[in-house]
Design a protein around this motif. Structure first.
Motif, short mmCIF file in Angstrom:
data_model
loop_
_atom_site.label_atom_id
_atom_site.label_comp_id
_atom_site.label_asym_id
_atom_site.label_seq_id
_atom_site.Cartn_x
_atom_site.Cartn_y
_atom_site.Cartn_z
N ILE A 122 0.35 -0.94 0.05
CA ILE A 122 -0.35 -0.11 -0.31
C ILE A 122 0.88 0.96 -0.12
CG2 ILE A 122 -0.30 -0.19 2.42
CD1 ILE A 122 -3.28 1.22 1.98
N ARG A 179 0.68 -3.94 3.42
CA ARG A 179 -1.31 -4.31 3.87
C ARG A 179 -0.86 -5.46 5.23
NH1 ARG A 179 -2.61 -3.72 -0.83
NH2 ARG A 179 -3.71 -2.56 -1.53
N LEU A 206 -7.69 -1.06 1.50
CA LEU A 206 -7.94 -2.29 2.40
C LEU A 206 -8.33 -3.86 1.74
CD1 LEU A 206 -7.62 0.09 5.43
CD2 LEU A 206 -5.68 -0.92 4.19
#
Length: 236
Positions: A134, A147, A182
């Motif tokens: 991320i 993540r 996410l």
């Protein structure tokens, strides 16, 4: 594919030698590469410590003062995914290197064939790891986080606080901006201002969610059911 490579090597004449071999490999694989050289562990830590911007790092084991093995331990404190390759003329460090997750050792003098084999291995690993990356911009710095290492994300006013397994990041942003980045199967709302990673949840009650790091996050009435259901699906 774009790969960022760092090489910590105190023998400056070897920089051009490695650069040409890496460029040749990149051309053969249609991979764009940015290669950065430093001449010591101290220079690396001064310029790049905890930035986690590299995909592959080649470390000369026998540098002066802080050697490559010591630098690798420092790097691993903040980056568990970067691919580390040791450059050495002495194989006695091999077993210690595997303890910190080194991809491989390259025995000097490094040949183009051996370097290409290691880069092939690194690229395969990177392709799977990058699916879990991320990207965030925190206080003007562009950072890459994994993540799977994010424990929780909370909002306080106009600021977003992202807690990982080893540190906290805080910057001006909204939860709405973060949520699309996410995985909804793993990251679930505990209340309107907090998201938790189910991987790090120890216990859920109607009032609070207790994480493995001891953090306690309030659970709102409307979030309890979906959170508890998601937890059961994730683990059972």
């Amino acid at each position: 594919m774009f790969i960022r490579i760092a090489i910590a090597e105190d023998e400056t004449p070897l920089h051009d030698y490695y650069s040409k071999m890496i460029e040749a490999w990149g051309a053969s694989k249609n991979v764009r590469i940015m290669t950065t050289f430093v001449e010591s562990s101290e220079e690396y830590l001064f310029k790049y410590d905890k930035q986690n911007i590299f995909d592959i790092i080649f470390l000369d084991v026998c540098m002066k003062d802080m050697n490559g093995m010591e630098l690798a331990h420092e790097i691993r404190k903040s980056d568990r995914n970067v691919q580390i390759v040791f450059l050495t003329g002495n194989p006695e460090y091999v077993f210690e290197g595997y303890e910190i997750g080194a991809v491989r050792y390259l025995i000097k003098p490094v040949t183009e064939t051996d370097l290409a084999k290691v880069l092939d291995i690194c690229m395969e690993k990177l392709e799977s790891i990058r699916e879990d990356y991320i990207a965030i911009k925190c206080h003007g710095e562009n950072l890459r986080l994994t993540r799977s290492e994010i424990v929780s994300v909370t909002i306080d006013g106009h600021y977003l606080k992202l807690q990982t397994t080893d540190r906290t990041y805080e910057w001006k942003a909204s939860l709405k901006e973060m949520m699309p980045k996410l995985d909804p199967e793993r990251f679930v709302m505990a209340n309107r201002s907090a998201v938790v990673n189910l991987e790090f949840v120890s216990k859920i009650t109607r009032e609070e969610c207790i994480l493995e790091n001891g953090e306690t996050i309030p659970v709102s009435r409307g979030a309890y059911g979906p959170l508890n259901d998601a937890f059961m699906r994730y683990f059972f």
